[in-house]
Design a protein around this motif. Sequence first.
Motif, PDB file in Angstrom:
ATOM      1  N   THR A  78       0.859  -1.186   0.000  1.00  0.00           N
ATOM      2  CA  THR A  78       0.000   0.000   0.000  1.00  0.00           C
ATOM      3  C   THR A  78       0.894   1.235   0.000  1.00  0.00           C
ATOM      4  O   THR A  78       2.012   1.213   0.524  1.00  0.00           O
ATOM      5  CB  THR A  78      -0.939   0.027   1.213  1.00  0.00           C
ATOM      6  OG1 THR A  78      -0.159   0.012   2.415  1.00  0.00           O
ATOM      7  CG2 THR A  78      -1.873  -1.169   1.205  1.00  0.00           C
ATOM      8  N   PHE A  79       0.375   2.316  -0.598  1.00  0.00           N
ATOM      9  CA  PHE A  79       1.173   3.518  -0.811  1.00  0.00           C
ATOM     10  C   PHE A  79       0.402   4.746  -0.344  1.00  0.00           C
ATOM     11  O   PHE A  79      -0.826   4.810  -0.461  1.00  0.00           O
ATOM     12  CB  PHE A  79       1.506   3.685  -2.303  1.00  0.00           C
ATOM     13  CG  PHE A  79       2.218   2.513  -2.908  1.00  0.00           C
ATOM     14  CD1 PHE A  79       3.595   2.480  -2.973  1.00  0.00           C
ATOM     15  CD2 PHE A  79       1.499   1.436  -3.422  1.00  0.00           C
ATOM     16  CE1 PHE A  79       4.253   1.395  -3.533  1.00  0.00           C
ATOM     17  CE2 PHE A  79       2.140   0.355  -3.994  1.00  0.00           C
ATOM     18  CZ  PHE A  79       3.533   0.331  -4.038  1.00  0.00           C
ATOM     19  N   SER A  80       1.129   5.728   0.130  1.00  0.00           N
ATOM     20  CA  SER A  80       0.529   7.023   0.447  1.00  0.00           C
ATOM     21  C   SER A  80       1.595   8.098   0.337  1.00  0.00           C
ATOM     22  O   SER A  80       2.786   7.845   0.582  1.00  0.00           O
ATOM     23  CB  SER A  80      -0.099   7.021   1.841  1.00  0.00           C
ATOM     24  OG  SER A  80       0.868   6.723   2.831  1.00  0.00           O
ATOM     25  N   ILE A  81       1.172   9.288  -0.071  1.00  0.00           N
ATOM     26  CA  ILE A  81       2.075  10.438  -0.147  1.00  0.00           C
ATOM     27  C   ILE A  81       2.092  11.109   1.221  1.00  0.00           C
ATOM     28  O   ILE A  81       1.044  11.409   1.789  1.00  0.00           O
ATOM     29  CB  ILE A  81       1.625  11.423  -1.238  1.00  0.00           C
ATOM     30  CG1 ILE A  81       1.735  10.756  -2.615  1.00  0.00           C
ATOM     31  CG2 ILE A  81       2.457  12.704  -1.201  1.00  0.00           C
ATOM     32  CD1 ILE A  81       1.150  11.570  -3.751  1.00  0.00           C
ATOM     33  N   VAL A  82       3.279  11.333   1.749  1.00  0.00           N
ATOM     34  CA  VAL A  82       3.417  11.940   3.067  1.00  0.00           C
ATOM     35  C   VAL A  82       4.448  13.065   2.994  1.00  0.00           C
ATOM     36  O   VAL A  82       5.271  13.132   2.073  1.00  0.00           O
ATOM     37  CB  VAL A  82       3.835  10.906   4.138  1.00  0.00           C
ATOM     38  CG1 VAL A  82       2.764   9.837   4.307  1.00  0.00           C
ATOM     39  CG2 VAL A  82       5.171  10.251   3.778  1.00  0.00           C
ATOM     40  N   ASN A  83       4.368  13.941   3.992  1.00  0.00           N
ATOM     41  CA  ASN A  83       5.361  15.011   4.159  1.00  0.00           C
ATOM     42  C   ASN A  83       5.545  15.827   2.886  1.00  0.00           C
ATOM     43  O   ASN A  83       6.676  16.166   2.493  1.00  0.00           O
ATOM     44  CB  ASN A  83       6.709  14.417   4.607  1.00  0.00           C
ATOM     45  CG  ASN A  83       7.670  15.472   5.115  1.00  0.00           C
ATOM     46  OD1 ASN A  83       7.243  16.541   5.577  1.00  0.00           O
ATOM     47  ND2 ASN A  83       8.961  15.198   5.036  1.00  0.00           N
ATOM     48  N   ALA A  84       4.437  16.160   2.205  1.00  0.00           N
ATOM     49  CA  ALA A  84       4.522  17.025   1.014  1.00  0.00           C
ATOM     50  C   ALA A  84       4.848  18.441   1.478  1.00  0.00           C
ATOM     51  O   ALA A  84       4.156  19.004   2.325  1.00  0.00           O
ATOM     52  CB  ALA A  84       3.199  16.992   0.254  1.00  0.00           C
ATOM     53  N   ARG A  85       5.878  19.029   0.885  1.00  0.00           N
ATOM     54  CA  ARG A  85       6.391  20.275   1.426  1.00  0.00           C
ATOM     55  C   ARG A  85       7.131  21.069   0.356  1.00  0.00           C
ATOM     56  O   ARG A  85       7.559  20.516  -0.667  1.00  0.00           O
ATOM     57  CB  ARG A  85       7.364  19.963   2.569  1.00  0.00           C
ATOM     58  CG  ARG A  85       8.596  19.198   2.077  1.00  0.00           C
ATOM     59  CD  ARG A  85       9.251  18.375   3.146  1.00  0.00           C
ATOM     60  NE  ARG A  85      10.473  17.708   2.681  1.00  0.00           N
ATOM     61  CZ  ARG A  85      10.492  16.529   2.047  1.00  0.00           C
ATOM     62  NH1 ARG A  85       9.359  15.876   1.785  1.00  0.00           N
ATOM     63  NH2 ARG A  85      11.640  15.995   1.668  1.00  0.00           N
ATOM     64  N   PHE A  86       7.302  22.356   0.631  1.00  0.00           N
ATOM     65  CA  PHE A  86       8.193  23.182  -0.169  1.00  0.00           C
ATOM     66  C   PHE A  86       9.589  23.106   0.437  1.00  0.00           C
ATOM     67  O   PHE A  86       9.783  22.621   1.559  1.00  0.00           O
ATOM     68  CB  PHE A  86       7.691  24.623  -0.212  1.00  0.00           C
ATOM     69  CG  PHE A  86       6.457  24.797  -1.044  1.00  0.00           C
ATOM     70  CD1 PHE A  86       6.547  24.978  -2.414  1.00  0.00           C
ATOM     71  CD2 PHE A  86       5.193  24.770  -0.464  1.00  0.00           C
ATOM     72  CE1 PHE A  86       5.401  25.132  -3.191  1.00  0.00           C
ATOM     73  CE2 PHE A  86       4.051  24.918  -1.225  1.00  0.00           C
ATOM     74  CZ  PHE A  86       4.154  25.100  -2.601  1.00  0.00           C
ATOM     75  N   GLY A  87      10.567  23.603  -0.310  1.00  0.00           N
ATOM     76  CA  GLY A  87      11.946  23.490   0.122  1.00  0.00           C
ATOM     77  C   GLY A  87      12.256  24.202   1.418  1.00  0.00           C
ATOM     78  O   GLY A  87      13.239  23.860   2.088  1.00  0.00           O
ATOM     79  N   ASP A  88      11.419  25.190   1.799  1.00  0.00           N
ATOM     80  CA  ASP A  88      11.649  25.888   3.064  1.00  0.00           C
ATOM     81  C   ASP A  88      10.858  25.276   4.213  1.00  0.00           C
ATOM     82  O   ASP A  88      10.812  25.840   5.307  1.00  0.00           O
ATOM     83  CB  ASP A  88      11.316  27.371   2.924  1.00  0.00           C
ATOM     84  CG  ASP A  88       9.872  27.613   2.491  1.00  0.00           C
ATOM     85  OD1 ASP A  88       9.123  26.620   2.330  1.00  0.00           O
ATOM     86  OD2 ASP A  88       9.477  28.782   2.313  1.00  0.00           O
TER      87      ASP A  88
END
Length: 368
Positions: A78-88
Amino acid sequence: MCFNHNIHRVLKRKGNWLLIAVPFILSLSGCKKLFEVPAEKEYISNNISYGSKFYEPVLGRTALMGTLNADNSTQPLTFSIVNARFGDGRPMTDLFKTKEVWVWTAAYDGKEKSLEEINSKRKKELKPLFEVRTSGQLILWSSATDDLVEARKADSTNFPQNRRYFDVKVSNVGGEVIVKDLELKLWRERPYEPSSDFNPYTGKIAKNPVDFLDPFNKLDYIRPSRLSNIIGKSIRKELSSGDVAVYIRPFSGGNGHSLRFKFLDKDAVAINPAKFNETKWDQLIHGFNREMTKEYVQYDVAYPIPLVNIATPYASGGKANVNFSYSRLGFGGARQVGTIGLDFNIYREGDWEIVFQFRNDNPKFEDE
């Protein structure tokens, strides 16, 4: 010895052949505990990875990305997208807005006879703009558009605060692994291809790369994919692709799902499409309710064009293919067929027209 003494005596009285068979009997029934194999444990590899960590999709187009290497991890995963963030470090939330998008429920094959039949094979579903599929592939849906998501900046700088990162969590019963620091660099929408007339950074008209300091007289433009045996009326020589500009643009007054083809002479006067007398109009595009006037030919179509990336009578190589032809008698009485064509995509629903304008000379349709 794991069988009892009484059984051994019985087998002995029955003859030597039974003694020979004993090992096989034991392998199927007795001595079960000796032959038990421990249950296989779920396994997840710490080396799960994607073929690339860097992706550059174009907004407004459905893009499948990422080849997963599961490194023999036990399925299913199973998969999930986590910790989506900009470089700052700011959270990246705009790509997880939800919007309706077309999803296929049956296979499209290019043989459908109406818009209704096409649309019966798909439906609109509410989905996040960006997600990970059950296969581990990443998908940016066509619903991710300029008005919802900010693309890369128009200048060439790439400040950390503008860079987009995310991790993918992969798990099974055996545990979980985080694939870290995948990066997205989004191009702004280009609603059609070819898009050589379109500046991908600003969204404005592209300047001619040969003379980009003169934007008024030296604009770039789309050229036809094919041009052959079209003779200029004045120069009496064969025209080249540089003699024709192609414009792919929206028009007003349609029904929201129209595609129109037009031809203009060098003075921007409409050429009657009927002059292209060898064109197979009903096989030109996967469209319906054809309308032909002295200024254009128009169809009802389903968007995007082409609908899927398969070969059909109307498309190949991931692009729609149109050809317009006419015949005339050339010198010596030989019949000459002139052709102009374009390979293209249109990604945004609406009313669009494709215009071929002869820039330097008009085509000669009359016999010699």
